[in-house]
Design a protein around this motif. Structure first.
Motif, PDB file in Angstrom:
ATOM      1  N   SER A  19       1.358   6.068  -0.139  1.00 54.33           N
ATOM      2  CA  SER A  19       0.574   6.828  -0.069  1.00 54.33           C
ATOM      3  C   SER A  19       1.332   8.616  -0.772  1.00 54.33           C
ATOM      4  CB  SER A  19      -0.063   7.049   1.233  1.00 54.33           C
ATOM      5  OG  SER A  19      -1.155   8.253   1.798  1.00 54.33           O
ATOM      6  N   LYS A  63      -3.968  -1.712  -2.111  1.00 51.53           N
ATOM      7  CA  LYS A  63      -4.352   0.688  -2.063  1.00 51.53           C
ATOM      8  C   LYS A  63      -3.669   1.328  -2.394  1.00 51.53           C
ATOM      9  CE  LYS A  63      -6.283   1.948   1.636  1.00 51.53           C
ATOM     10  NZ  LYS A  63      -7.106   2.522   3.430  1.00 51.53           N
ATOM     11  N   GLU A  72      -9.275   7.181  -2.884  1.00 48.29           N
ATOM     12  CA  GLU A  72      -8.309   5.786  -2.389  1.00 48.29           C
ATOM     13  C   GLU A  72      -8.876   4.884  -4.116  1.00 48.29           C
ATOM     14  OE1 GLU A  72      -9.659   3.864   1.729  1.00 48.29           O
ATOM     15  OE2 GLU A  72     -11.348   2.606  -0.329  1.00 48.29           O
ATOM     16  N   GLU A  95       0.992  -1.027  -0.191  1.00 44.69           N
ATOM     17  CA  GLU A  95      -0.164  -0.333  -0.342  1.00 44.69           C
ATOM     18  C   GLU A  95       1.043   1.519  -0.168  1.00 44.69           C
ATOM     19  OE1 GLU A  95      -2.860  -0.046   3.078  1.00 44.69           O
ATOM     20  OE2 GLU A  95      -4.007  -1.855   2.015  1.00 44.69           O
ATOM     21  N   THR A 104      -3.643   5.068  -2.242  1.00 47.76           N
ATOM     22  CA  THR A 104      -4.095   6.295  -1.520  1.00 47.76           C
ATOM     23  C   THR A 104      -3.803   8.157  -2.281  1.00 47.76           C
ATOM     24  OG1 THR A 104      -4.790   5.630   0.609  1.00 47.76           O
ATOM     25  CG2 THR A 104      -5.241   8.216   0.479  1.00 47.76           C
TER      26      THR A 104
END
Ligand code: FAD
Length: 502
Positions: free
Chosen positions: A19, A247, A233, A17, A249
């Motif tokens: 971000s 994921k 997201e 993941e 973000t």
């Protein structure tokens, strides 16, 4: 932005993941999203473009219909509207969106359509004269030029011959295909890179200015805090199975939803966002169309030359008659009277009537995140305009010396004269006998100054979520009656510029 700018990232390559932070995140890299990214990055903003489909270079595209449906069409080319008829409704899923597989036809938005937008929906910037320089800027950026007679080839020229014989006002079509070699494969993605689809201009222009492109990355939830969009997201997705992977973000000051007239309402409805107007997914128009094929004594080889090179406006209607070609396998299925032996297909030319439909449909999410459930009801008024256009095409082809025409009506094969066509239609045609098609979904999140009539303001900003902008075909207040990509890009440019002004 806290990652290398100007780069393309393949979503599934992220091992965990992540971000990121940027000024603006743009969902979708089709006509609308690419134009927004181009404008914002030119203005110095850090931009992340999030695209569910893959990036294809021309040499990676196959010239097979089956490959194209699986790899560059959304829902593997099976998207369909149901209602009082079955309506195939294809759209793209790749960097470039539907422009990757379109026919490159370029029309400016008709002035009367813009006048309607201004008068009925309060779109103050919708003025043909004021928009002229913006249209010109977009056309220059994607390489628009009028098809030349020497490029047009037999299938366009035979139609022109009929148009001229009847004294009608037709013209060669302007296209964004500066390197077109006339291989007739536009709808499979241009295998020689001759088409100016936005993956070859506006997206690279944005990357040159520092934007970053995330492919095989699906926007899954717009992040909202206190009524203001603050990011996105997304999930990397496996390109073939479409299952979610890691994921990703994106924290951003501005969010632009440009997932197209099916994808944008689906995302809002799935999330229950910006629904206050009650209009999300509604008012869908599609530019319903039907083709007519004509058989000539001479060889036409319709698959040679620009796929769509000549047109005539349909008198008294917001509709156009445009020549089209397809690969022989498609002709063989659609006009099966000529498929045995298939050598007969070499003598066919074809033209379609495409209308500014007043009929409407609705977009709803389907059984999974990537499936749509679209309904559409073709009104008798629209059916009448299509039949009028098909009659005019029939008249034009007979004036050009056609031996017979094939309208694609179920229950009728070929007609030897205009009188045959009239006699068949006079008996009354059910909708089920039509073979309509549509590839221009629009208006499913329309803009209006009135928050009860539209999802977004004329600036493109959501009426209910600050800093969330929509900028794709979904925001058109009405249908156009001409092919939409120039209108999508110009509208997106106007929306991006208004957002930049804040
Ligand atoms: C076969 C065909 C032929 C056409 N021919 C012409 C033509 O000749 N001339 C013309 O003017 N118009 C033509 N069109 C129509 C024109 O291409 C479209 O109107 C235009 O591209 C629409 O722009 P858009 O930005 O609204 O959507 P699109 O260009 O479809 O782009 C939407 C993008 O969003 C992506 N997306 C969707 N959901 C998500 C998500 N959740 N997360 C991330 N990304 C997402 C999609 O993968 C897609 O890449 C044609 C269309 C088709 C299908």
């Amino acid at each position: 932005m806290d990652f290398p700018r100007g780069q393309t990232f393949f979503g599934p390559d992220f091992a965990r993941e992540e971000s990121f932070t940027c000024d603006a995140v743009v969902i979708g890299s089709g006509a609308g999203g690419a134009a927004v990214a181009w404008q914002l990055s030119q203005a110095g903003l850090s931009v992340a473009i999030v695209e569910e489909g893959r990036k294809y270079e021309p040499h990676q595209l196959s010239t097979k219909q089956s490959w194209a449906l699986r790899h560059i069409y959304a829902e593997r080319g099976t998207s369909l509207a149901t209602g009082n008829l079955y309506l195939p409704l294809p759209r793209g899923k790749a960097v470039g969106g539907s422009t990757l597989l379109n026919s490159a036809i370029c029309f400016r938005t008709p002035a009367p359509v813009l006048a309607d937008w201004q008068r009925d929906f309060g779109v103050d910037w919708a003025d043909a004269a004021a928009l002229a320089p913006v249209f010109a800027e977009v056309e220059q950026a994607i390489g628009v030029a009028k098809t030349q007679p020497f490029q047009a080839r037999a299938h366009n020229l035979v139609f022109k011959q009929g148009v001229d014989a009847l004294g009608l006002q037709g013209d060669f079509i302007s296209r964004n295909a500066p390197g077109c070699v006339g291989c007739g494969l536009c709808q499979l993605g241009c295998p020689v890179g001759g088409k100016g689809s936005v993956d070859r201009n506006l997206v690279p222009y944005a990357l040159e200015k520092g934007a970053a492109l995330f492919t095989s990355t699906r926007a899954t939830r717009i992040l909202v805090e206190n009524g203001t969009a603050v990011g996105l997201e997304a999930h990397a997705v496996d390109p073939l199975s479409e299952v979610r992977l890691r994921k990703l973000t994106f924290k951003s000051r501005l969010v632009f939803l440009c997932a197209g007239a099916i994808g944008s309402p689906m995302l809002l409805l799935n999330q229950g966002l910006s629904l206050e107007s009650g209009q999300v997914g509604k008012n869908l128009h599609v530019h319903t169309a039907q083709g007519v094929a004509a058989r000539f004594e001479q060889v036409v080889d319709a698959w040679q030359g620009p796929t769509q090179g000549y047109y005539v406006p349909l008198d008294g209607e917001r509709a156009v008659l445009e020549t089209f070609s397809a690969t022989p396998d498609i002709f063989a299925i659609q006009y099966d009277a000529y498929s045995k032996p298939m050598s007969q297909l070499r003598h066919l030319a074809a033209c379609g009537c495409m209308i500014a439909d007043v009929s409407t449909g609705e977009v709803k999410p389907g059984k999974s995140e990537t499936r749509s459930a679209v309904t559409y009801r073709l009104e008798p008024k629209d059916q009448a305009v299509i039949l009028k256009g098909m009659r005019e095409i029939t008249r034009i082809y007979f004036a050009a010396g056609a031996l017979e025409v094939h309208p694609g009506f179920h229950g009728a094969s070929t007609f030897r004269s205009l009188a045959d066509y009239d006699a068949f239609v006079a008996k009354g045609l059910t909708l089920d006998q039509m073979s309509v098609y549509a590839s221009h979904p629009m208006s499913s999140c329309r803009m209006s100054a009135d928050r009860t009539k539209g999802v977004v303001k004329p600036t493109g900003e959501s009426h209910s979520v600050k800093n969330l902008y929509l900028a794709d075909a979904s925001v058109f207040p009405t249908a156009l009656g001409v092919n939409p990509q120039i209108t999508v890009m110009t509208t997106a440019v106007m929306i991006a510029r208004q957002a930049l002004r804040g």
